[in-house]
Design a protein around this motif. Structure first.
Motif, PDB file in Angstrom:
ATOM      1  N   GLN A 124       5.879   7.768  11.607  1.00 12.37           N
ATOM      2  CA  GLN A 124       6.798   6.821  12.274  1.00 12.37           C
ATOM      3  C   GLN A 124       8.209   7.076  11.718  1.00 12.37           C
ATOM      4  O   GLN A 124       8.345   7.582  10.606  1.00 12.37           O
ATOM      5  CB  GLN A 124       6.403   5.392  11.906  1.00 12.37           C
ATOM      6  N   PRO A 125       9.237   6.729  12.467  1.00  5.41           N
ATOM      7  CA  PRO A 125      10.599   6.847  11.900  1.00  5.41           C
ATOM      8  C   PRO A 125      10.656   6.142  10.544  1.00  5.41           C
ATOM      9  O   PRO A 125      10.123   5.039  10.386  1.00  5.41           O
ATOM     10  CB  PRO A 125      11.480   6.123  12.918  1.00  5.41           C
ATOM     11  N   ALA A 126      11.285   6.804   9.575  1.00  4.65           N
ATOM     12  CA  ALA A 126      11.224   6.345   8.185  1.00  4.65           C
ATOM     13  C   ALA A 126      11.698   4.906   7.989  1.00  4.65           C
ATOM     14  O   ALA A 126      11.137   4.151   7.204  1.00  4.65           O
ATOM     15  CB  ALA A 126      12.047   7.277   7.291  1.00  4.65           C
ATOM     16  N   VAL A 127      12.714   4.517   8.757  1.00  6.13           N
ATOM     17  CA  VAL A 127      13.300   3.191   8.549  1.00  6.13           C
ATOM     18  C   VAL A 127      12.305   2.071   8.863  1.00  6.13           C
ATOM     19  O   VAL A 127      12.422   0.953   8.364  1.00  6.13           O
ATOM     20  CB  VAL A 127      14.614   3.048   9.354  1.00  6.13           C
ATOM     21  N   LYS A 128      11.259   2.428   9.686  1.00 13.56           N
ATOM     22  CA  LYS A 128      10.266   1.418  10.063  1.00 13.56           C
ATOM     23  C   LYS A 128       9.535   0.877   8.834  1.00 13.56           C
ATOM     24  O   LYS A 128       9.088  -0.269   8.812  1.00 13.56           O
ATOM     25  CB  LYS A 128       9.267   2.013  11.067  1.00 13.56           C
ATOM     26  N   PHE A 129       9.463   1.712   7.819  1.00 16.83           N
ATOM     27  CA  PHE A 129       8.826   1.307   6.571  1.00 16.83           C
ATOM     28  C   PHE A 129       9.521   0.050   6.000  1.00 16.83           C
ATOM     29  O   PHE A 129       8.884  -0.912   5.592  1.00 16.83           O
ATOM     30  CB  PHE A 129       8.911   2.466   5.568  1.00 16.83           C
ATOM     31  N   PHE A 130      10.825   0.078   6.011  1.00 12.95           N
ATOM     32  CA  PHE A 130      11.589  -1.079   5.522  1.00 12.95           C
ATOM     33  C   PHE A 130      11.494  -2.256   6.499  1.00 12.95           C
ATOM     34  O   PHE A 130      11.436  -3.404   6.090  1.00 12.95           O
ATOM     35  CB  PHE A 130      13.062  -0.704   5.282  1.00 12.95           C
ATOM     36  N   GLU A 131      11.470  -1.915   7.816  1.00 15.30           N
ATOM     37  CA  GLU A 131      11.358  -2.976   8.830  1.00 15.30           C
ATOM     38  C   GLU A 131      10.056  -3.744   8.653  1.00 15.30           C
ATOM     39  O   GLU A 131      10.016  -4.964   8.808  1.00 15.30           O
ATOM     40  CB  GLU A 131      11.439  -2.372  10.235  1.00 15.30           C
ATOM     41  N   ASP A 132       8.973  -3.001   8.315  1.00 21.02           N
ATOM     42  CA  ASP A 132       7.676  -3.642   8.090  1.00 21.02           C
ATOM     43  C   ASP A 132       7.769  -4.683   6.981  1.00 21.02           C
ATOM     44  O   ASP A 132       7.157  -5.742   7.051  1.00 21.02           O
ATOM     45  CB  ASP A 132       6.623  -2.599   7.686  1.00 21.02           C
ATOM     46  N   LEU A 146       0.831  -1.202   0.000  1.00 23.11           N
ATOM     47  CA  LEU A 146       0.000   0.000   0.000  1.00 23.11           C
ATOM     48  C   LEU A 146       0.861   1.244   0.000  1.00 23.11           C
ATOM     49  O   LEU A 146       1.970   1.240   0.530  1.00 23.11           O
ATOM     50  CB  LEU A 146      -0.884  -0.003   1.243  1.00 23.11           C
ATOM     51  N   PRO A 147       0.361   2.324  -0.649  1.00 17.48           N
ATOM     52  CA  PRO A 147       1.131   3.565  -0.610  1.00 17.48           C
ATOM     53  C   PRO A 147       1.181   4.113   0.815  1.00 17.48           C
ATOM     54  O   PRO A 147       0.251   3.902   1.589  1.00 17.48           O
ATOM     55  CB  PRO A 147       0.358   4.515  -1.523  1.00 17.48           C
ATOM     56  N   VAL A 148       2.280   4.785   1.139  1.00 18.80           N
ATOM     57  CA  VAL A 148       2.393   5.429   2.451  1.00 18.80           C
ATOM     58  C   VAL A 148       2.725   6.903   2.206  1.00 18.80           C
ATOM     59  O   VAL A 148       3.117   7.281   1.109  1.00 18.80           O
ATOM     60  CB  VAL A 148       3.484   4.766   3.311  1.00 18.80           C
ATOM     61  N   THR A 149       2.580   7.709   3.225  1.00 21.65           N
ATOM     62  CA  THR A 149       2.802   9.139   3.065  1.00 21.65           C
ATOM     63  C   THR A 149       4.067   9.568   3.804  1.00 21.65           C
ATOM     64  O   THR A 149       4.299   9.161   4.940  1.00 21.65           O
ATOM     65  CB  THR A 149       1.594   9.929   3.624  1.00 21.65           C
ATOM     66  N   VAL A 150       4.857  10.386   3.101  1.00 23.70           N
ATOM     67  CA  VAL A 150       6.027  10.961   3.753  1.00 23.70           C
ATOM     68  C   VAL A 150       5.512  12.129   4.589  1.00 23.70           C
ATOM     69  O   VAL A 150       5.106  13.152   4.062  1.00 23.70           O
ATOM     70  CB  VAL A 150       7.053  11.454   2.709  1.00 23.70           C
ATOM     71  N   THR A 151       5.486  11.939   5.901  1.00 16.16           N
ATOM     72  CA  THR A 151       4.892  12.974   6.740  1.00 16.16           C
ATOM     73  C   THR A 151       5.905  14.013   7.172  1.00 16.16           C
ATOM     74  O   THR A 151       5.547  15.087   7.622  1.00 16.16           O
ATOM     75  CB  THR A 151       4.213  12.342   7.976  1.00 16.16           C
ATOM     76  N   LYS A 152       7.181  13.658   7.084  1.00 10.12           N
ATOM     77  CA  LYS A 152       8.183  14.664   7.437  1.00 10.12           C
ATOM     78  C   LYS A 152       9.443  14.402   6.599  1.00 10.12           C
ATOM     79  O   LYS A 152       9.954  13.275   6.574  1.00 10.12           O
ATOM     80  CB  LYS A 152       8.532  14.555   8.927  1.00 10.12           C
ATOM     81  N   SER A 153       9.886  15.454   5.880  1.00 10.82           N
ATOM     82  CA  SER A 153      11.115  15.285   5.100  1.00 10.82           C
ATOM     83  C   SER A 153      11.824  16.615   4.935  1.00 10.82           C
ATOM     84  O   SER A 153      11.227  17.676   5.136  1.00 10.82           O
ATOM     85  CB  SER A 153      10.793  14.694   3.720  1.00 10.82           C
ATOM     86  N   GLU A 154      13.080  16.530   4.607  1.00  9.82           N
ATOM     87  CA  GLU A 154      13.848  17.747   4.394  1.00  9.82           C
ATOM     88  C   GLU A 154      14.830  17.458   3.262  1.00  9.82           C
ATOM     89  O   GLU A 154      15.726  16.630   3.410  1.00  9.82           O
ATOM     90  CB  GLU A 154      14.608  18.094   5.681  1.00  9.82           C
ATOM     91  N   GLY A 155      14.603  18.100   2.120  1.00  6.44           N
ATOM     92  CA  GLY A 155      15.478  17.847   0.950  1.00  6.44           C
ATOM     93  C   GLY A 155      15.385  16.393   0.537  1.00  6.44           C
ATOM     94  O   GLY A 155      14.328  15.872   0.207  1.00  6.44           O
ATOM     95  N   SER A 156      16.515  15.691   0.624  1.00  2.00           N
ATOM     96  CA  SER A 156      16.519  14.298   0.201  1.00  2.00           C
ATOM     97  C   SER A 156      16.484  13.343   1.399  1.00  2.00           C
ATOM     98  O   SER A 156      16.731  12.159   1.260  1.00  2.00           O
ATOM     99  CB  SER A 156      17.757  14.032  -0.670  1.00  2.00           C
ATOM    100  N   GLU A 187      16.355   7.867   9.950  1.00  2.00           N
ATOM    101  CA  GLU A 187      15.902   8.605   8.773  1.00  2.00           C
ATOM    102  C   GLU A 187      16.545   7.999   7.541  1.00  2.00           C
ATOM    103  O   GLU A 187      17.636   7.441   7.609  1.00  2.00           O
ATOM    104  CB  GLU A 187      16.308  10.078   8.902  1.00  2.00           C
ATOM    105  N   LEU A 188      15.851   8.126   6.418  1.00  2.00           N
ATOM    106  CA  LEU A 188      16.382   7.554   5.180  1.00  2.00           C
ATOM    107  C   LEU A 188      16.970   8.661   4.311  1.00  2.00           C
ATOM    108  O   LEU A 188      16.290   9.639   3.995  1.00  2.00           O
ATOM    109  CB  LEU A 188      15.280   6.830   4.394  1.00  2.00           C
TER     110      LEU A 188
END
Lengths: 462, 390
Positions: free
Chosen positions: B221-229, B203-213, B275-276
């Motif tokens: 949630q901390p971005a890395v959790k996406f990969f952990e899932d 499923l698509p997820v939303t980047v809720t917080k980012s800065e540049g790249s 962060e990724l």
């Protein structure tokens, strides 16, 4: 009113109906909404399930991708190994090709060697341990047998089967060390008369021997004939020369009547010429004997110093009359007596001294004898201040009939046999002879004689 | 009139390699060239190599950059110099340069555009440094001073997977920390192909917080959790090392307004805060998905990209092809890496001069659209190519 009522009533009815319809619709709508919510929930759940499935599948994909990477690495390793193997194979092929080439070379080399062996003028035998492993046609011819029947057989068997071989190996069995060019007479039982082989035995490895058989029968025969001829000729010459000598000496001494001074002078010269002729014939006879191998015969224990001194005394007179100083230097220590053929040794010394005097115009001749205890030998030297020998001729100085160019210029006479005879005498006594010389400065001849002190004399002196 | 030629040299000596490749390319183009685009593998002495090129370049404009692997004809080159020579009386080439691209990526892009781009510019080819550079910002910088639908094509220079030093070539000079561009104006017939071939999963997820790249949070949630899932905590740990296998085998797909295509982003390392750090910007609020790829699809995407670029030529004959392929795809494809290039070469025909290199990031219009809605962006793990025709 009624109408109104009726109207009202109708209207009321209508309103009631509408309300109930609405209620019904609302209910339906509510039911639909519930259903929709349920469907949505169901869909969300389905999506979540799908997402879960996706996640599980992704994990599996990751596993697969890892396996794939591993497999690719394995493949890469396999490829590298295959390449290595291919290289090893190529290297091996190259080696094989090289070997094949070497084999061909070796074969052609072997063919060459074989044809040399087969066509060799000398006989060749090769022995390994107790077996004969090679016999070329020439060797087989010497022993009058077919080479094929010989090769690969044990020597003891060959000795039984072929008597000529028995004779040959019998003579050979006395030898334990390698040797070169030794004459071997094989008797007349199984070989033609006068058949002489010059045999060399060469060690190829620990138990491998090569035997070279060179037929010298013809050389031997020619040599024998020549020596015999010289010997006979010289003998025949010496007898009349001796007669001439005695007759001349009688005439000169006036035993057969008075002669004038002039006649005496002429006869003196004739006498001297005759003397030289006798010396030459003697040299020729000695050479012939040397070559016949029957030169040294009577050996006995002699005080060599006394012998030399005697020769020197006579020599000194002649030197002095020629105006040349002659000196004799004795050994400083007691010199043991040695076993020699004194007549021949005297001849050798005489030859060296005569040469020194002949080719020295002025100066000094020194005859020196030393006892070299360390080497247990006696060293003789005859040094002169004469014409010397040029460097280019040093090698040939002991050759038969050779005369140095300086000597030919100085003295036209001379047989060229003196040094040849001296050398043979010294070597027959196991001595060595050599010289040092420089043209116009002088020459020194050296020779040694070994001292073999017998054990009994050693005891006596105690 | 357009005359082109392409050649490569794998000669050991750096000067000789540059000279040989350029000489042959120029000879093919008829003995003269207006533009020389040079791609050299990093194992050459860059100064010496470019001296070799300059030795025969005469008045040609020399641009290009280094790469961990070059592309020539229908295959990749481990060690070598590839040169494209172009001579044309209808295309005008103008170079532009942006310095200090690491410190001010956006500014360097602006600077380049100011120097090279004008109203008549039909397309811009760029080569930028990779060390510490925000490639998306460079592209935005260029577009800031140009028309919004300017087609930009090009690549980020690459080195031997160390991310320590990359080189760019501008007017026959070897530079670092710059972005180089060559603007093409006049009568330019070209096509651009952009395809990645990745498939979205989950499923698509939303980047809720980012800065540049840097993606800081995904669905709060901390971005890395996406990969952990997806991969479990253990496997996700790989991400803390730069350029782990997970990051280029499973990149992120970002939806972009006005396009159905997902823009690929590699999360090439995770920092201590979970962060990724991505190659290329990811705006806050973006919808992202995990992407899944396989070799077959990657090769098919390359062929499709070439096909699409060819179609854009509308029947004109292809004269020169530039390929900017992602270094991550090289790693992903492993043994089959050359099949991708072969697929591209087959579309245009083996005789059409083709050069390129493996990049650390591609610049191209999204979806390869060069029309009114052209929107140039910074891509990852994408096959991008440009064909010039006549």
């Amino acid at each position: 009113m009624i109408a109104d009522f009726a109207n009202f009533s109708m209207a009321e009815d209508s309103t009631r109906k509408t309300t109930s319809d609405l209620e019904e619709t609302t209910k339906i709508l509510l039911r639909r909404d519930l259903e929709l919510t349920k469907i949505k929930e169901k869909q969300d759940e389905d999506l979540k399930t799908l997402d879960e499935i996706a996640k599980q599948l992704i994990r599996r994909d990751l596993e697969l991708s890892k396996v794939q990477v591993e497999r690719e690495e394995e493949l890469r390793e396999l490829e590298l190994k295959t390449k290595d193997l291919e290289q090893v194979r190529k290297a091996l092929m190259n080696i094989l090709e090289d070997i094949d080439e070497e084999r061909k070379k070796a074969e052609s080399e072997r063919d060459k060697t074989l044809s040399i062996i087969n066509n060799f003028a000398d006989g060749l035998l090769m022995i390994e341990g107790e077996f004969l492993i090679l016999c070329n046609p020439q060797a087989a011819k010497f022993f009058q047998i077919n080479p094929q029947t010989l090769v690969g057989k044990e020597i003891s068997v060959l000795k039984k089967d072929f008597p000529p071989l028995a004779v040959f190996f019998g003579a050979l069995s006395k030898k334990t060390a390698p040797f070169r060019r030794e004459e071997m007479a094989l008797g007349i039982d199984f070989f033609p008369e006068g058949f002489v082989l010059e045999v060399s035995m060469i060690s190829l490895s620990a138990n491998r021997w090569m035997i070279i058989l060179h037929d010298i029968s013809r050389e031997k025969l020619v040599e024998k004939m020549k020596t015999e001829f010289v010997s006979i000729a010289a003998h025949q010459l010496r007898t009349p020369l001796s007669a001439i000598k005695w007759i001349l000496s009688m005439v000169i001494n006036g035993d057969v009547g008075e002669i004038t001074e002039e006649q005496k002078d002429m006869l003196q010269k004739t006498y001297q010429s005759n003397e030289r002729m006798i010396a030459l014939v003697n040299d020729l006879l000695n050479t012939a004997r040397i070559e016949e191998g029957k030169f040294i015969n009577k050996t006995s224990k002699k005080d060599i110093v006394a012998l030399a001194k005697n020769i020197f005394v006579q020599f000194k007179e002649r030197a002095v009359s020629k105006g040349i100083t002659a000196e004799f230097i004795k050994p400083s220590v007691r010199t043991p007596a040695i076993n020699i053929d004194s007549e021949k040794i005297s001849l050798a010394i005489q030859n060296l001294l005569d040469n020194a005097l002949e080719y020295t115009k002025q100066g000094k001749i020194v005859f020196k004898i030393e006892f070299i205890k360390a080497k247990n030998e006696i060293l003789f030297s005859v040094a002169d201040t004469g014409i010397g020998i040029s460097g280019a001729e040093h090698k040939r100085i002991f050759s038969k009939f050779f005369r140095a160019s300086t000597a030919v210029k100085t003295e036209t006479e001379g047989s060229g046999l003196g040094l040849f005879i001296a050398k043979n005498i010294i070597e027959a006594h196991n001595g060595r002879i050599w010289f040092e010389s420089e043209a116009d400065k002088g020459t020194t001849f050296y020779f040694t004689l070994p001292v073999k002190e017998e054990f009994d004399t050693f005891l006596k002196e105690f | 009139m357009i005359k082109t030629g392409a050649a490569q040299s794998a000669t050991e000596d750096s000067f000789a390699a540059g000279k040989e490749a350029a000489e042959k390319a120029i000879a093919q183009a008829g003995g003269k060239a207006d533009l020389l685009v040079v791609f050299s593998t990093v194992n050459y002495n860059q100064e010496e190599m470019i001296k070799g090129v300059n030795f025969v370049a005469k008045n040609a404009l020399v641009v290009g950059c280094c790469g961990l692997r070059g592309i020539f004809g229908s295959k990749g080159i481990e060690r070598g110099v590839a040169v494209m020579a172009i001579l044309s009386d209808q295309i005008h080439f103008k170079a532009g340069l942006g310095l200090n691209v690491k410190e001010d990526s956006f500014g360097a892009g602006q600077k380049l555009a100011k120097e090279a781009v004008n109203q008549d510019t039909k397309a811009l080819m760029i080569f930028m440094d990779a060390v510490g550079v925000n490639g998306s910002a460079v592209v935005r910088g260029i577009l800031d001073g140009s028309k919004k639908n300017l087609p930009i094509i090009g690549g980020m220079a690459s080195d031997a997977s160390t991310f320590t030093k990359t080189y760019e070539y501008h007017k026959g000079e070897v530079l670092i920390d710059v972005v180089v561009g060559v603007a093409m104006s006049g009568k330019v017939s070209f096509g651009i192909g952009v395809q990645h071939g990745w498939q979205s999963v989950g499923l698509p997820v939303t980047v809720t917080k980012s800065e540049g790249s840097i993606i800081q949070e995904i669905d709060n949630q901390p971005a890395v959790k996406f990969f952990e899932d997806y991969f479990g905590q253990e496997e996700a740990k790989q991400l803390y090392k730069p350029l782990s296998r997970i990051c280029y085998v499973y990149p992120l797909g970002m939806s972009v307004e006005g396009s159905d295509e997902l823009l690929i982003r590699i999360a090439f390392v995770a920092n201590e805060k979970g962060e990724l750090v991505c190659a290329g910007e990811i705006p806050q609020g973006s919808q992202i998905r995990l992407m899944l790829g396989d070799t077959e699809k990657a090769i098919k995407a390359a062929r499709d990209a070439a096909q699409k670029a060819k179609e854009q030529l509308s029947g004109k004959q292809a004269k020169a092809v530039f390929v900017f392929d992602c270094a991550a795809r090289f790693m992903l494809l492993g043994k089959r890496v050359d099949e991708e290039i072969k697929a591209v070469a087959e579309v245009f025909g083996e005789n059409v001069p083709l050069v390129g290199f493996y990049t650390y990031g591609e610049q191209a219009p999204i979806g390869g659209d060069i029309g009114q809605n052209c929107s140039s962006m910074f891509h990852n793990e994408t096959m991008t190519l440009m064909v010039i025709g006549e």
